[in-house]
Design an enzyme around this catalytic site. Structure first.
Site, short mmCIF file in Angstrom:
data_model
loop_
_atom_site.label_atom_id
_atom_site.label_comp_id
_atom_site.label_asym_id
_atom_site.label_seq_id
_atom_site.Cartn_x
_atom_site.Cartn_y
_atom_site.Cartn_z
N CYS A 60 1.72 -7.24 13.41
CA CYS A 60 0.89 -7.18 14.62
C CYS A 60 0.86 -5.79 15.24
O CYS A 60 0.26 -5.60 16.29
CB CYS A 60 1.35 -8.22 15.63
SG CYS A 60 3.03 -7.94 16.19
N GLY A 106 -21.92 19.03 -1.38
CA GLY A 106 -22.14 20.33 -0.74
C GLY A 106 -20.88 21.11 -0.42
O GLY A 106 -20.95 22.20 0.13
N ARG A 112 -21.69 24.05 -12.23
CA ARG A 112 -21.53 23.22 -11.03
C ARG A 112 -20.15 22.58 -10.99
O ARG A 112 -19.59 22.24 -12.01
CB ARG A 112 -22.53 22.06 -11.02
CG ARG A 112 -23.96 22.46 -10.94
CD ARG A 112 -24.80 21.23 -11.25
NE ARG A 112 -26.16 21.58 -11.55
CZ ARG A 112 -27.16 21.48 -10.68
NH1 ARG A 112 -26.95 21.05 -9.48
NH2 ARG A 112 -28.38 21.82 -11.04
N HIS A 140 -28.32 18.46 3.79
CA HIS A 140 -26.88 18.38 3.95
C HIS A 140 -26.51 17.61 5.21
O HIS A 140 -25.66 16.73 5.21
CB HIS A 140 -26.31 19.80 4.00
CG HIS A 140 -24.86 19.84 4.33
ND1 HIS A 140 -24.39 20.02 5.61
CD2 HIS A 140 -23.78 19.64 3.55
CE1 HIS A 140 -23.08 19.98 5.59
NE2 HIS A 140 -22.67 19.76 4.36
N MET A 168 -18.43 22.21 -2.50
CA MET A 168 -18.00 23.22 -3.46
C MET A 168 -19.21 23.99 -3.97
O MET A 168 -20.32 23.78 -3.50
CB MET A 168 -17.21 22.56 -4.58
CG MET A 168 -15.86 22.09 -4.11
SD MET A 168 -14.90 21.39 -5.44
CE MET A 168 -15.71 19.85 -5.70
N ARG A 203 -24.94 9.51 -9.05
CA ARG A 203 -23.67 9.00 -8.52
C ARG A 203 -23.97 7.84 -7.60
O ARG A 203 -25.11 7.69 -7.15
CB ARG A 203 -22.93 10.11 -7.76
CG ARG A 203 -23.74 10.67 -6.62
CD ARG A 203 -23.09 11.89 -6.01
NE ARG A 203 -23.96 12.47 -5.00
CZ ARG A 203 -23.89 13.69 -4.55
NH1 ARG A 203 -22.99 14.53 -5.02
NH2 ARG A 203 -24.71 14.14 -3.62
N LYS A 236 -19.43 13.77 -11.64
CA LYS A 236 -20.67 14.29 -12.20
C LYS A 236 -20.60 14.33 -13.72
O LYS A 236 -21.51 13.87 -14.41
CB LYS A 236 -20.92 15.70 -11.64
CG LYS A 236 -22.29 16.22 -11.97
CD LYS A 236 -22.54 17.59 -11.36
CE LYS A 236 -22.61 17.54 -9.85
NZ LYS A 236 -22.79 18.81 -9.21
N TYR A 272 -0.49 -12.59 6.82
CA TYR A 272 -1.65 -12.19 7.63
C TYR A 272 -1.43 -10.83 8.27
O TYR A 272 -0.30 -10.35 8.38
CB TYR A 272 -1.94 -13.24 8.71
CG TYR A 272 -0.89 -13.31 9.81
CD1 TYR A 272 -0.93 -12.45 10.90
CD2 TYR A 272 0.16 -14.23 9.74
CE1 TYR A 272 0.03 -12.50 11.90
CE2 TYR A 272 1.12 -14.29 10.73
CZ TYR A 272 1.05 -13.41 11.81
OH TYR A 272 2.01 -13.45 12.79
N SER A 311 7.14 -11.21 12.48
CA SER A 311 5.91 -10.43 12.64
C SER A 311 6.34 -8.98 12.79
O SER A 311 7.14 -8.66 13.68
CB SER A 311 5.12 -10.91 13.85
OG SER A 311 3.99 -10.07 14.00
C1 PEP Z 1 4.81 -3.13 17.94
O1 PEP Z 1 5.81 -2.57 18.35
O2 PEP Z 1 4.31 -2.90 16.82
C2 PEP Z 1 4.12 -4.11 18.78
C3 PEP Z 1 3.10 -4.79 18.32
O3 PEP Z 1 4.52 -4.22 20.05
P1 PEP Z 1 4.09 -3.24 21.22
O4 PEP Z 1 3.03 -2.34 20.71
O5 PEP Z 1 3.63 -4.10 22.33
O6 PEP Z 1 5.38 -2.55 21.52
#
Ligand code: PEP
Ligand code: MG
Length: 956
Positions: free
Chosen positions: A883, A127, A118, A492, A129, A370, A48, A903, A816
């Site tokens: 993963c 809202g 304020r 609100h 504070m 804002r 603000k 990735y 991975s």
């Molecule tokens: C993990 O352990 O992160 C994984 C992807 O394998 P899972 O969840 O199948 O054990």
């Protein structure tokens, strides 16, 4: 000081940086004709304060004032809630500067300056504070204000508002229970009854004088203290209360939900009052430069004539839509000014603005601006429109994204047929204001605590309130939808609901709620707490009973194919934003998918391959489980091989389906991971049934189940240990993968299998498995005459694997990170059993977030970082991905961007979240690729690792 001191467990600033440190030199920053700060100083001046400075510098009409910096707040907490010695002097100087600019004096007996006080944190916390208006009034200055404005009613109305706000916020005169009435409101209602009036505006000057007297009595009775008359004492009390409100319960809940650091602290803005309540040529309002619910480019907001600031947001009176001001004889000119301001703000700030204004005798004043909070629907539309209009930079479109909110766009809508039936049956009770889009259906709860309790039982809830206040925040978080009977689209309830992505219908004035009886009534129908209610936050409709839901437009276009892209505005906006994200992200986004159907969905959402195919999921389908069980129960290798031969065709056809659905994208396929006993029947009946099917005595099955029992299966006979001890299992799986690849390649579709060995801790484990994979690959290529590209790699799921990553990378072509198991094994916390203590750990800030949802940067993150570095040292082109569940979590994605993974992989429906989070992280970290994204290309033929002859990887 008031209520905040008494709060149990109120947290002090965690920074502790200023403990014992000298107070900051400059604590007060002016704005107005002379402006010390600027729009870039959000950390110091709060959002603000920084934007007030920016608006003042732009020459917009801002009442002069000053900001006490967030550093003072931090110092205040780190020094036993004490003000720095020099603050009083700087505040005094700040006041002098305001006095000079407006030509009035604070506490003056002729023409007094009044101020507002304020809060204003770095990130807005709407809202949460406290605010105090009309500060500086007492029995003497009120009469002076009356003389100066020739308006006694106005002066006394300001005074009663001030006593009420100050009494509440600073002196702690507040309701004790959720269903109590506000004590000041109760006194006011009593007086109105006595005087035979219904509206606040019908109270005369004399009534208001009496009201002030009664309010002060209430304060005395409640606190045992006299209401302070001295304006300077009032001001210091108010500043302390605003600092204190940083740590009120709702502010803490809000910060926890939105991950705002507790150590930031709030700034305090002291500003000359301007009055929207001087008569019918005055007004106050809140507006958005575009519709924050739908994103449409329309001026959106509300105002109240002859009213003061908080009236609009509090939802006490239902305000008028701002567009109506154009037709107001007295205020139409002000509307013209507002329209101009709307354009100027968007141009200057490059985003939709949410601003507050006051019109005092037809003159427009800007009180704050804002970036407007918005729904996901509005976000994609605004980003699309404003980037195209050249008002918003694409970088800002990415930076300002809330990737998590993309899920809102996939939320269901009411099913058309069910809705039509409900309409015909007359179940549409009423229509309120569409304040948070989407469809919600659940049991009615009339209080926040009830909503929380129902949600804890796993029920769907619609929270129904006359109006919501910040105290209802917990209930709003728990509910699926929120319905209020008072308040407009900027109330609100609406504001907070939109931000949370909750469905919300506001201001449904035809409904009357009786909290004590636990009922809501409308048009002759009465519903009770626990009854079902459906609300449509896109249309504002309130519908009795349950209503079925249907897929969102995005799903209809992308997944079901039941809608044409050109028919869906939301799809076009979404598509624009996603394509923008693809230009800005460096990280690849894959999906965790086990079936062709999941692959198709994920690809429709933009997945670039499979990051994890959990092959064991395939064993549960149809009667495959019987062959699987036969394999586990086999007495010897031959028996096992016979059973595996039955499984091979199933697996092969599954992989074929997956490769075809992937259309040439890479597929990271994990070999069998869970402990074998998970596949076995555990009840006597199931064992008997299986025995009958596979012609094995039930006792034998029972014995084997018993043998396979483990005390700690997660750390037992699972992962690559299965394949190491029973190589024939791995052999069957890789043969299925490669035969499928050969078949699909033969039909002209490229395949990129990546064989992933789970739960490796020792390089030798991987070596043994990799040798087998390469042998089978060669056999399949020879037998089929088909060449295909493949890789062999491993998951990094154990601390030992992270430590030995350098050696493991000699064999592994990719890593991975299985961060689910890595978190479990690094923290020694079971991923299934930590629910009993983790919430408390989070409250105590031992773990700020749930480490299974958001990567534990300081521990598990370090292991990931180390494994990446060691892996790259051995094999510079090693492909690195993740993963675990963290692959779909925006804050974890930022960490993965930092360590430079290729990735992330997440469930199909989180792919849009991950794409946007990846782009946002790249923009924030300055890692946007210069020419397009080229991550996640399969690594080239594996280099011989340190003098060794590479075997896999090349297209042979
Ligand atoms: C993990 O352990 O992160 C994984 C992807 O394998 P899972 O969840 O199948 O054990
Ligand atoms: Mg795992």
């Amino acid at each position: 000081m008031g209520k905040h001191d008494k709060k149990k467990g109120a947290k002090s600033s965690k920074g502790g940086k200023s403990k014992g440190a000298p107070a900051p030199k400059q604590m007060v920053f002016r704005f107005g004709k002379r402006t010390d700060g600027d729009g870039t100083q959000k950390a110091l001046l709060g959002g603000k304060g920084a934007n007030l400075a920016a608006m003042a510098r732009m020459g917009l009409p801002v009442p002069p004032g000053f900001t006490i910096s967030t550093e003072v707040c931090t110092w205040y907490y780190d020094n036993g809630r004490r003000f720095p010695d020099k603050l009083a002097k700087q505040v005094k100087d700040g006041l002098r500067s305001i006095e000079k600019e407006v030509g009035r004096k604070f506490g003056d007996r002729r023409d007094p300056l009044l101020v507002s006080v304020r809060s204003g944190a770095r990130d807005s916390m709407p809202g949460m504070m406290d605010t105090i208006l009309n500060l500086g009034l007492n029995d003497v200055t009120v009469e002076a204000l009356k003389r100066a404005t020739s308006n006694g009613r106005f002066a006394w109305d300001c005074y009663r508002r001030f006593v009420q706000m100050y009494g509440d916020v600073v002196m702690g005169v507040q309701k004790k229970h959720e269903h109590d009435h506000e004590p000041f409101e109760e006194v006011m209602d009593g007086l109105k009854r006595e005087m035979g009036v219904t509206e606040d505006t019908q109270l005369s000057e004399e009534h208001l004088k009496e009201l002030v007297r009664r309010f002060k009595d209430l304060v005395k009775r409640w606190t045992g203290k006299q209401f302070p008359d001295d304006p300077m004492t009032q001001l210091h009390g108010a500043i302390a209360a605003v600092f204190g409100s940083w740590n009120n319960d709702r502010a803490i809940v809000y910060r926890n939900k939105y991950k705002i650091p507790h150590e930031w602290g709030t700034a305090v803005n002291v500003q000359a009052m301007v009055y929207g309540n001087m008569g019918d040529d005055c007004a106050t309002g809140v507006a958005f430069t575009r519709d924050p619910a739908s994103g449409e480019n329309v001026f959106y907001g509300e105002y109240l004539v002859n009213a003061q600031g908080e009236d609009v947001v509090a939802g006490v009176r239902t305000p008028l839509p701002v567009a109506q001001m154009a037709r107001d004889k007295v205020l139409s000119k002000s509307f013209g000014q507002l329209e101009k301001v709307r354009k100027t703000l968007e141009k200057r700030f490059g985003d939709v603005q949410d601003f507050e204004f006051t019109i005092e005798r037809k003159k427009l004043w800007m009180l704050q601006t804002r970036n407007g909070k918005r729904t996901a629907l509005a976000y994609v539309r605004i980003a699309h429109d404003m980037v195209k209009e050249g008002l918003m930079t694409p970088e800002h479109a990415m930076k300002s994204a809330d990737p998590e909110a993309m899920n809102q766009l996939l939320q269901p809508v009411f099913d058309r047929t069910g809705y039509e039936a409900a309409r015909k049956a007359g179940r549409i009770m009423t229509k309120g204001l569409p304040a948070g889009p989407g469809a919600a259906c659940g049991e009615i709860a009339f209080s926040a605590s009830r909503a929380e309790a129902l949600a804890r039982q796993g029920k769907h809830v619609v929270l129904v309130r006359i109006e919501t206040s910040p105290e209802d925040l917990r209930g709003m978080i728990a509910a699926d939808g929120i319905l209020t009977t008072r308040g407009g689209v900027s109330s609100h309830a609406a504001l907070v609901a939109r931000q949370m992505g909750k469905v919300c219908v506001a201001g449904a004035g035809e409904i009357s709620i009786d909290y004590h009886a636990g009922t809501m009534a409308c048009g002759g129908r009465t519903l009770r707490e626990g009854d079902f209610l459906s609300i449509n936050g896109t249309t504002g409709e309130v519908i009795e009973g349950q209503l079925g839901t249907a897929d969102s437009e995005l799903k209809q276009v992308l997944v079901a194919g039941t809608m044409k892209p050109s028919d869906s505005r939301v799809f076009r906006d979404f598509d624009f934003v996603m394509k923008l994200a693809d230009r800005y992200r460096r990280l690849g986004v894959r999906t965790n998918a086990d079936t062709p159907e999941q692959v198709r969905q994920a690809v429709a959402f933009g997945a670039e391959g499979i990051g994890l195919c959990r092959t064991e999921h395939m064993f549960f389908e149809g009667d495959r489980i019987d062959a699987m069980r036969e394999m586990i129960l086999a007495r010897d290798t031959d028996g096992r091989k016979r059973a595996l031969a039955k499984l091979l065709p199933y697996q092969r056809s599954d992989f074929e389906g997956i490769f075809r659905a992937l259309e040439g994208r890479p597929a990271c396929i994990r070999l069998l991971d869970p402990p074998l006993h998970e596949f076995l029947p555990h009840t006597k009946e199931q064992q008997a049934e299986l025995g009958h099917k596979i012609r094995v005595p039930a006792e034998e099955i029972e014995r084997r189940v018993h043998e396979l029992h483990e005390f700690n299966p997660m750390l037992g006979f699972r992962g690559c240990r299965l394949g190491v001890v029973f190589p024939e299992i791995t052999e069957m799986q890789v043969r299925a993968i490669f035969e499928a690849a050969a078949a699909v390649e033969a039909s002209g579709i490229r395949t990129k299998p990546e064989v992933m060995v789970p739960l490796v801790g020792f390089r030798r484990e991987l070596d043994l498995q990799a040798e087998l994979v390469h042998r089978v690959a060669a056999e399949v290529m020879d037998a089929t005459g088909q060449r295909f590209e493949y890789q062999v790699g491993t998951m990094i799921e154990l601390p030992r694997a992270a430590i030995a990553a350098g050696q493991i990378a000699e064999t592994a072509q990719f890593f991975s990170f299985g961060t689910n198991d890595l978190t479990q094994t690094a923290l020694g916390m079971s991923r299934d059993d930590s629910g009993s203590f983790l919430p408390r750990y989070q409250e105590l800030e031992i773990a700020k977030d749930n480490p299974f949802a958001s990567i534990d940067v300081g521990g598990v993150g370090e292991l990931v970082d180390m494994a990446c570095r060691r892996g790259r040292e051995t094999r510079p082109d090693i492909k690195l991905g993740i993963c675990g569940e963290h692959g779909g979590d925006p804050s974890s994605i930022k960490f993965f961007e930092k360590v430079g993974l290729a990735y992330v992989s997440c469930s199909p429906f989180r792919v849009p979240v991950a794409r946007l989070a990846a782009a946002k992280s790249a923009v924030e970290l300055g890692t946007v690729p210069k020419v397009g994204r080229k991550a996640d290309k399969p690594a080239k033929a594996a280099k011989p690792a340190k003098g060794k002859k590479a075997r896999g990887g090349a297209r042979r």
